[in-house]
Write a protein that holds these residues in place. Structure first.
Motif, PDB file in Angstrom:
ATOM      1  N   CYS A  90     -49.276 -17.749 -14.105  1.00 29.64           N
ATOM      2  CA  CYS A  90     -49.968 -17.670 -12.822  1.00 29.64           C
ATOM      3  C   CYS A  90     -50.165 -16.206 -12.420  1.00 29.64           C
ATOM      4  N   VAL A  91     -51.250 -15.940 -11.731  1.00 25.52           N
ATOM      5  CA  VAL A  91     -51.526 -14.610 -11.179  1.00 25.52           C
ATOM      6  C   VAL A  91     -51.898 -14.779  -9.711  1.00 25.52           C
ATOM      7  N   ASP A  92     -51.772 -13.702  -8.936  1.00 27.59           N
ATOM      8  CA  ASP A  92     -52.076 -13.779  -7.510  1.00 27.59           C
ATOM      9  C   ASP A  92     -53.427 -13.182  -7.159  1.00 27.59           C
ATOM     10  N   LYS A  93     -54.159 -12.711  -8.165  1.00 27.68           N
ATOM     11  CA  LYS A  93     -55.519 -12.213  -7.938  1.00 27.68           C
ATOM     12  C   LYS A  93     -56.302 -12.308  -9.232  1.00 27.68           C
ATOM     13  N   LEU A  94     -57.625 -12.303  -9.117  1.00 30.92           N
ATOM     14  CA  LEU A  94     -58.463 -12.371 -10.302  1.00 30.92           C
ATOM     15  C   LEU A  94     -58.331 -11.083 -11.117  1.00 30.92           C
ATOM     16  N   ILE A  95     -58.189 -11.241 -12.435  1.00 26.69           N
ATOM     17  CA  ILE A  95     -58.048 -10.097 -13.340  1.00 26.69           C
ATOM     18  C   ILE A  95     -59.107 -10.195 -14.429  1.00 26.69           C
ATOM     19  N   GLU A  96     -59.798  -9.104 -14.675  1.00 25.58           N
ATOM     20  CA  GLU A  96     -60.781  -9.038 -15.747  1.00 25.58           C
ATOM     21  C   GLU A  96     -60.158  -8.352 -16.969  1.00 25.58           C
ATOM     22  N   TYR A  97     -60.423  -8.932 -18.148  1.00 19.67           N
ATOM     23  CA  TYR A  97     -59.906  -8.372 -19.386  1.00 19.67           C
ATOM     24  C   TYR A  97     -61.045  -8.154 -20.382  1.00 19.67           C
ATOM     25  N   SER A  98     -60.945  -7.094 -21.136  1.00 15.16           N
ATOM     26  CA  SER A  98     -61.758  -6.966 -22.338  1.00 15.16           C
ATOM     27  C   SER A  98     -61.153  -7.916 -23.378  1.00 15.16           C
ATOM     28  N   PRO A  99     -61.869  -8.227 -24.462  1.00 17.05           N
ATOM     29  CA  PRO A  99     -61.283  -9.065 -25.515  1.00 17.05           C
ATOM     30  C   PRO A  99     -59.948  -8.516 -26.016  1.00 17.05           C
ATOM     31  N   LYS A 100     -59.886  -7.213 -26.228  1.00 13.07           N
ATOM     32  CA  LYS A 100     -58.649  -6.594 -26.696  1.00 13.07           C
ATOM     33  C   LYS A 100     -57.518  -6.823 -25.702  1.00 13.07           C
ATOM     34  N   GLN A 101     -57.781  -6.625 -24.422  1.00 12.79           N
ATOM     35  CA  GLN A 101     -56.746  -6.792 -23.399  1.00 12.79           C
ATOM     36  C   GLN A 101     -56.296  -8.241 -23.306  1.00 12.79           C
ATOM     37  N   ALA A 102     -57.229  -9.194 -23.451  1.00 12.52           N
ATOM     38  CA  ALA A 102     -56.872 -10.607 -23.390  1.00 12.52           C
ATOM     39  C   ALA A 102     -55.969 -10.991 -24.561  1.00 12.52           C
ATOM     40  N   ILE A 103     -56.314 -10.534 -25.753  1.00 11.43           N
ATOM     41  CA  ILE A 103     -55.488 -10.824 -26.926  1.00 11.43           C
ATOM     42  C   ILE A 103     -54.112 -10.181 -26.778  1.00 11.43           C
ATOM     43  N   GLU A 104     -54.078  -8.998 -26.205  1.00  8.26           N
ATOM     44  CA  GLU A 104     -52.794  -8.338 -25.969  1.00  8.26           C
ATOM     45  C   GLU A 104     -51.921  -9.168 -25.033  1.00  8.26           C
ATOM     46  N   GLN A 105     -52.519  -9.793 -24.022  1.00  7.56           N
ATOM     47  CA  GLN A 105     -51.753 -10.646 -23.112  1.00  7.56           C
ATOM     48  C   GLN A 105     -51.135 -11.828 -23.856  1.00  7.56           C
ATOM     49  N   ILE A 106     -51.867 -12.365 -24.816  1.00  8.73           N
ATOM     50  CA  ILE A 106     -51.319 -13.458 -25.634  1.00  8.73           C
ATOM     51  C   ILE A 106     -50.141 -12.960 -26.460  1.00  8.73           C
ATOM     52  N   LEU A 107     -50.296 -11.821 -27.086  1.00 12.08           N
ATOM     53  CA  LEU A 107     -49.234 -11.276 -27.932  1.00 12.08           C
ATOM     54  C   LEU A 107     -47.986 -10.927 -27.118  1.00 12.08           C
ATOM     55  N   ASN A 134     -47.123 -12.535 -24.443  1.00 16.97           N
ATOM     56  CA  ASN A 134     -46.756 -13.715 -23.658  1.00 16.97           C
ATOM     57  C   ASN A 134     -46.859 -13.379 -22.166  1.00 16.97           C
ATOM     58  N   GLY A 135     -47.983 -12.736 -21.819  1.00 19.06           N
ATOM     59  CA  GLY A 135     -48.191 -12.235 -20.459  1.00 19.06           C
ATOM     60  C   GLY A 135     -48.834 -13.242 -19.534  1.00 19.06           C
ATOM     61  N   THR A 136     -50.108 -13.025 -19.202  1.00 16.26           N
ATOM     62  CA  THR A 136     -50.776 -13.893 -18.237  1.00 16.26           C
ATOM     63  C   THR A 136     -51.455 -15.098 -18.880  1.00 16.26           C
ATOM     64  N   MET A 137     -51.410 -15.208 -20.194  1.00 19.79           N
ATOM     65  CA  MET A 137     -52.023 -16.342 -20.884  1.00 19.79           C
ATOM     66  C   MET A 137     -51.392 -16.504 -22.256  1.00 19.79           C
ATOM     67  N   ASP A 138     -51.630 -17.678 -22.858  1.00 21.85           N
ATOM     68  CA  ASP A 138     -51.235 -17.873 -24.245  1.00 21.85           C
ATOM     69  C   ASP A 138     -52.428 -18.435 -25.001  1.00 21.85           C
ATOM     70  N   SER A 139     -52.195 -18.932 -26.204  1.00 23.55           N
ATOM     71  CA  SER A 139     -53.301 -19.328 -27.071  1.00 23.55           C
ATOM     72  C   SER A 139     -53.716 -20.783 -26.909  1.00 23.55           C
ATOM     73  N   ALA A 140     -53.153 -21.517 -25.955  1.00 19.06           N
ATOM     74  CA  ALA A 140     -53.525 -22.918 -25.763  1.00 19.06           C
ATOM     75  C   ALA A 140     -55.026 -23.050 -25.551  1.00 19.06           C
ATOM     76  N   ALA A 141     -55.608 -24.087 -26.119  1.00 20.15           N
ATOM     77  CA  ALA A 141     -57.059 -24.278 -26.027  1.00 20.15           C
ATOM     78  C   ALA A 141     -57.494 -24.783 -24.663  1.00 20.15           C
ATOM     79  N   TRP A 142     -56.588 -25.443 -23.935  1.00 21.33           N
ATOM     80  CA  TRP A 142     -57.014 -26.332 -22.864  1.00 21.33           C
ATOM     81  C   TRP A 142     -56.915 -25.827 -21.427  1.00 21.33           C
ATOM     82  N   ASP A 143     -56.520 -24.645 -21.142  1.00 22.73           N
ATOM     83  CA  ASP A 143     -56.554 -24.161 -19.758  1.00 22.73           C
ATOM     84  C   ASP A 143     -57.653 -23.117 -19.593  1.00 22.73           C
TER      85      ASP A 143
END
Length: 270
Positions: A147-164, A166-175
């Protein structure tokens, strides 16, 4: 003098884009109605709801057909059992939406989930939007995740980094809500478990932008017998293989994230 008739010009509002929701289904007759009902209750109604009966041996196929008779937005695919990835791929092959979402058949979603994700994609010109989730235990307890308390924009690199991380998202297909063109020439690997560990990051890498929204929209049911709750089996080695493939992809395309990828791989080995 003959009066000239006034022509009335009707200006229609811009139609919302079609969104395809793909539901892979196998032997979850006790949970399936709640799942489908939660999709039918969406405040965003321009939906194509693709129910993929993956060779279920219980009453899931009948339930799907009954729902299709009630709502013209529902499309039912009956196929031989091929596993989760194969069912998702079958849904993708039949999808017509400009956006794609997945819902697992034993889970359920909040009424505004699709609307919130779609508005984020449109408002931020993003190819992928991600919401928070709630782990829903069978005893009635629940706990929020990612969960986050505000909208966050990520580049593809930043989004993948969040997965690695275990930050604001993971690799699940469904959310997540995806622009459908991300799946061009891309399909889930068939015959393996934990297929999204590697696949999701490859999708995100193709995106122009990923947004994380401050909204909990997905309810992930924690039940005995689900794939992620099973005792160790040889098939669970798929998790390690998929993680290793992700690490190799990161090293090749995003070498600056190599250290994070190695730590992610070590974490999944424990």
């Amino acid at each position: 003098m003959r009066q000239r008739r006034r022509l009335t010009v009707v200006v229609s509002m811009k139609k919302e884009k079609l969104i395809s929701i793909i539901v892979p289904i196998y032997n979850v007759e006790n949970y399936l109605p709640e799942c489908i009902d939660s999709i039918l209750r969406q405040s965003y109604d321009n939906l194509e709801i693709i129910l993929v009966n993956d060779g279920a041996t219980d009453s899931c196929g009948l339930i799907c057909d009954q729902y299709a008779c009630k709502d013209k937005r529902i499309v039912v695919i009956h196929k031989e059992n091929g596993g989760l990835s194969d069912a998702r791929n079958a849904g993708l092959s039949h999808a017509h939406g400009e956006y794609i979402a997945f819902v697992d058949s034993d889970d359920y979603i909040e009424a505004d989930m699709i609307s919130e994700l779609y508005n984020a994609c449109q408002g931020q010109n993003a190819d992928v939007a991600v919401c928070g989730r709630r782990q829903a235990w069978e005893n009635g307890n629940s706990s929020p995740m990612f969960c986050v308390d505000k909208l966050i924009e990520y580049s593809p690199k930043q989004a993948i980094e969040q997965i690695l991380l275990n930050g604001t998202m993971d690799s699940a297909a469904w959310d997540k809500l995806y622009k459908s063109n991300l799946f061009d020439n891309m399909r889930y690997p068939v015959g393996v478990l934990h297929e999204d560990v590697n696949f999701t990051s490859r999708l995100l890498y193709k995106a122009n932008k990923v947004v994380k929204i401050p909204y909990i929209g997905y309810n992930y049911r924690m039940r005995i017998g689900s794939i992620t709750k099973q005792a160790f089996k040889p098939q669970k080695m798929d998790l390690y293989y998929q993680t290793k493939m992700l690490c190799e992809f990161v090293k090749s395309h995003l070498p600056e994230l190599e250290n994070q990828a190695e730590k992610y791989y070590c974490f999944n080995l424990t």
